[in-house]
Design an enzyme around this catalytic site. Structure first.
Site, PDB file in Angstrom:
ATOM      1  N   ASP A 536     115.381  42.423  55.677  1.00  0.00           N
ATOM      2  CA  ASP A 536     116.580  42.262  56.496  1.00  0.00           C
ATOM      3  C   ASP A 536     116.817  40.786  56.777  1.00  0.00           C
ATOM      4  OD1 ASP A 536     115.134  41.540  59.062  1.00  0.00           O
ATOM      5  OD2 ASP A 536     114.247  43.511  58.679  1.00  0.00           O
ATOM      6  N   GLU A 616     100.909  39.174  23.515  1.00  0.00           N
ATOM      7  CA  GLU A 616     101.482  39.282  24.869  1.00  0.00           C
ATOM      8  C   GLU A 616     101.353  37.965  25.626  1.00  0.00           C
ATOM      9  OE1 GLU A 616     100.997  43.960  26.117  1.00  0.00           O
ATOM     10  OE2 GLU A 616      99.166  42.758  25.887  1.00  0.00           O
TER      11      GLU A 616
END
Ligand code: DGJ
Length: 737
Positions: A536, A616
């Site tokens: 928030d 990777e």
């Protein structure tokens, strides 16, 4: 001047670049809300209201008894009280000293100030140097009860934002009780609206729901003492026909991290009212003689250009006027976190091996997650004891940080200061520091209790412990976690009403965070509450980024990021690349897809690079290059939501455009590969229609007009969760006009 006052008709008009907001004092001193919407200048919007005598809508006593058209029950207002004849949603409910309820609020005076007001103890938007911001304070008084209410308005012209808060002052000689005190009321007297809100759960936050506003009362709220995974203190009221690109919409965002409510009601004559503020259930605040109460801030924004533009207005506001500190506009370090790689099971050797691999790949910071302190071998013990666990890390945090720094990486660490395990030295020493009621045993969640942050000595203790930790080593980042919802809200120290404890907890949390960020201004704080359980504007005032979700599945993230993006910028969302199959969902996805998904956030890694193949690892290097190449475009650019993952099930598409429109990036992720697929055709947004744009890796050059109006067809994307990135750059020649 952003704020105009016309003395002859007692009218306040607030202008931002594209909006107008108007308040008028009527003949009886009642504060009427007249307009909020697209910019209209030099108008008294009184003309739009036809006062009528309405049955069962009573009239203030000072009105002429034969002229019955003035009623608080039908008048659009700025701030409303209970029990004074307005039967709709209430902003303020005070139990007065004589036991009566209600406050008869009448206009008293006003002040217009340069700059933005602040709110003691609470987060509040601030003005940047380049902003034109003015403050309006309207004072209302009830001469009978001697209550004063000051309504604050912060007008951010360039941001098309108006902030609001209310201050309640008891000027009587006896204590009163605030039973409900909202931050703001917004009445929209005309129009037909949908309510858009963001619900969710742990591991699936901020899912989008849109529903027509109805004559019932619709409530979005949290009673968990955190803003919660389940609801977010941000809603949108959008005209029914509003979409991403056009239409009227209003954002209502509360900068608060505890219990809140936002209620929407359409009244008997069609007027829509929204109230936003601290939840009144279990809330009550004693206001003694001369005391005042400050509400949290509400950040309002409006546009007639649809939901996309509304979001971009909030992104600017949060980035520039809410988040603070060294990192709020700076590139954040690219980090690796060991949580999904090790959980609680690690030792120094393991941590150093992850860090060494990560450093070799170009990762810039190592974050040591949960498990480094106390007797923390599982989530059953240790919270509260912020001293290193020497069995796991025999050389301590200082040495670990030094070793990691020597690898060329910064060092960060996880804490969960608000929580306490019963199995901890802190609990054994101070059992009364945990929130518990006298009459029953407390609810345990993740086998932990919550510290009573409404007590100053608890906050002081935490400040000392965390300061000691931060001073003990070169710690440049803190992940501030909070892994449960609160209950048993009872403070043994509270000599006043226990209805104050919950808000005092939030004030304690804010003041603790404030002390820490002021004492350690170079530390980057990331908020977290089991992922995005306290995402928030209140927390973003202290921590410029918040871990978006514990669900790192890149396909689930598309929905979480989509919902979050309605109110919050990419730079606020903590997102990481994790391993495959994903730990939460079990889904397997290609490595590149995980990176492209996480690139729409702060970006980082949440895996053990030792377990990766050579290919990777090579891929990580190119992902890091992408992160660096597109950082400015993604973090400071304008976000366009091209697709809606709640409706478009095969693809997710989003676009970032640089503020000067010279560059754009479209990320496409195939979420459900099709056989014999229909063509995916997208229309770019936000480009300059007269400019030419070159596609990277292609000879193709097209005009902004072609890309935006005729669109572009995406080549087939077979296979599991394949991705496509389209990067465009403006080429100097002008298109034929
Ligand atoms: C919840 C967080 O969201 C995770 O990332 C991790 O830090 C755990 N807590 C640790 O307990």
């Amino acid at each position: 001047m952003a704020i105009h006052f016309q003395a002859e008709n007692k009218c306040f008009t607030l202008y931002t670049e594209h909006t107008t907001y108007q308040i008028k004092v009527d003949a009886h001193g009642l504060l009427k809300h007249q307009y909020y919407g697209r910019k209209v200048i030099d108008t008294d919007f009184d003309y739009a209201f036809l006062n009528m005598d309405r049955g069962f809508s009573g009239n203030p006593y000072d009105c002429d008894p034969y002229e019955r058209s003035v009623s608080l029950d039908t008048m659009p207002q700025e701030y409303t009280s209970s029990d004074v004849g307005d039967y709709r949603l209430t902003s303020l409910n005070i139990m007065n000293a004589d036991g009566s309820y209600g406050t008869d609020l009448r206009y008293d005076s006003y002040e217009i100030l340069k700059g933005k007001y602040s709110i003691p103890g609470l987060p509040a938007a601030y003005a940047e140097k380049s902003d034109t911001v003015e403050t309006l304070i309207i004072t209302l008084k009830d001469h009978g009860t001697k209550t004063t209410v000051k309504l604050y308005y912060g007008v951010f012209s360039e941001k098309d934002v108006i902030t609001r808060c209310a201050v309640i002052i008891n000027e009587s000689i006896a204590a009163v009780h605030l039973e409900k005190v909202m931050s703001a009321c917004l009445d929209l007297p005309f129009g037909s609206y949908d309510l858009i809100h963001f619900h969710g759960r742990h591991c699936m936050e901020r899912q989008v729901e849109r529903m027509p506003v109805s004559h019932s009362i619709q409530t979005v709220s949290s009673m968990r003492d955190t803003s919660s995974h389940q609801h977010n203190p941000f809603v949108i009221l959008a005209e029914n026909n509003t979409d991403e690109d056009q239409g009227d919409c209003y954002g209502i965002m509360l900068a608060y991290s505890g219990n809140f409510r936002m209620d929407v009601e359409q009244d008997q004559f069609g007027s829509v009212r929204i109230q936003a503020g601290i939840h009144d259930e279990k809330f009550s605040w004693q206001l003694k003689e001369g005391e005042c109460f400050y509400t949290p801030e509400v950040i309002l924004s409006y546009t007639n250009e649809g939901l996309g533009e509304l979001s971009r207005q909030y992104h600017q506001m949060i980035q520039h006027n809410i988040t603070r500190g060294k990192y709020h506009l700076a590139r954040r370090p690219l980090l690796i976190n060991n949580w999904e790689a090790t959980g609680f099971q690690f030792n120094e050797e393991k941590i150093l091996s992850i860090a060494a691999q990560a450093a070799g790949l170009g990762i810039e910071m190592f974050v040591l997650d949960d498990g480094w302190f106390g007797k923390r071998d599982s989530d059953n013990a240790g919270l509260g004891d912020w001293k290193v666990n020497l069995e796991k890390l025999p050389h301590g945090i200082h040495s670990l940080a030094e070793n990691i720094n020597a690898m060329g990486m910064k060092f960060g660490i996880w804490v969960e200061p608000e929580s306490i395990n019963e199995d901890s030295d802190l609990y054994r020493a101070h059992p009364d520091w945990a929130l518990k009621t006298p009459s029953r045993r407390p609810v345990r969640s993740r086998n932990q209790l919550v510290l009573d942050l409404s007590r100053k000595e608890v906050c002081d203790y935490l400040f000392e412990q965390l300061s000691e930790l931060l001073s003990s080593a070169n710690i440049e980042y803190i992940k501030w976690d909070m892994n449960r919802s609160l209950c048993d809200i009872f403070s043994t120290e509270q000599s006043r009403d226990q209805g104050e404890t919950s808000h005092r907890y939030v004030l304690g949390l804010y003041s603790l965070l404030d002390r820490l960020i002021s004492s350690f201004p170079d530390v980057l704080f990331e908020g977290c509450s089991g992922g995005g359980g306290r995402f928030d504007a209140g927390m973003l005032y202290y921590t410029p980024q918040i871990w978006n979700s514990d669900d790192t599945d890149p396909i689930h993230q598309l929905k979480i990021q989509y919902g979050t993006s309605f109110g919050y910028p990419v730079s606020a969302m903590g997102t990481h690349v994790s391993c495959s199959p994903n730990m939460q969902s079990g889904r397997s996805t290609p490595f590149t897809t995980r990176a492209v998904s996480a690139l729409s956030g702060t970006f980082g890694y949440e895996l053990d690079p030792n377990a990766l193949s050579k290919t990777e690892k090579e891929e990580i290097r190119s992902q890091i290059n992408l992160f660096k190449q597109y950082y400015d475009l993604i973090h400071y650019g304008r976000l366009y939501r091209i697709s809606n993952p709640f409706q478009d099930h095969c693809f997710a598409v989003k676009e970032f455009v640089s503020p000067d429109q010279s560059e754009a990036l479209v990320n496409v992720i195939a979420t459900d590969p099709q056989a014999n697929p229909p063509l995916l055709h997208i229309k770019f947004k936000g480009l300059n229609e007269n400019w030419l744009y070159r596609f990277d890796d292609k000879e193709m050059i097209l005009s902004g007009a072609a890309l935006m109006y005729a669109g572009y067809t995406i080549p087939a994307m077979p296979g599991d969760y394949s991705i496509l990135q389209i990067h465009l750059t403006h080429v100097e020649e002008k298109a034929d006009e």
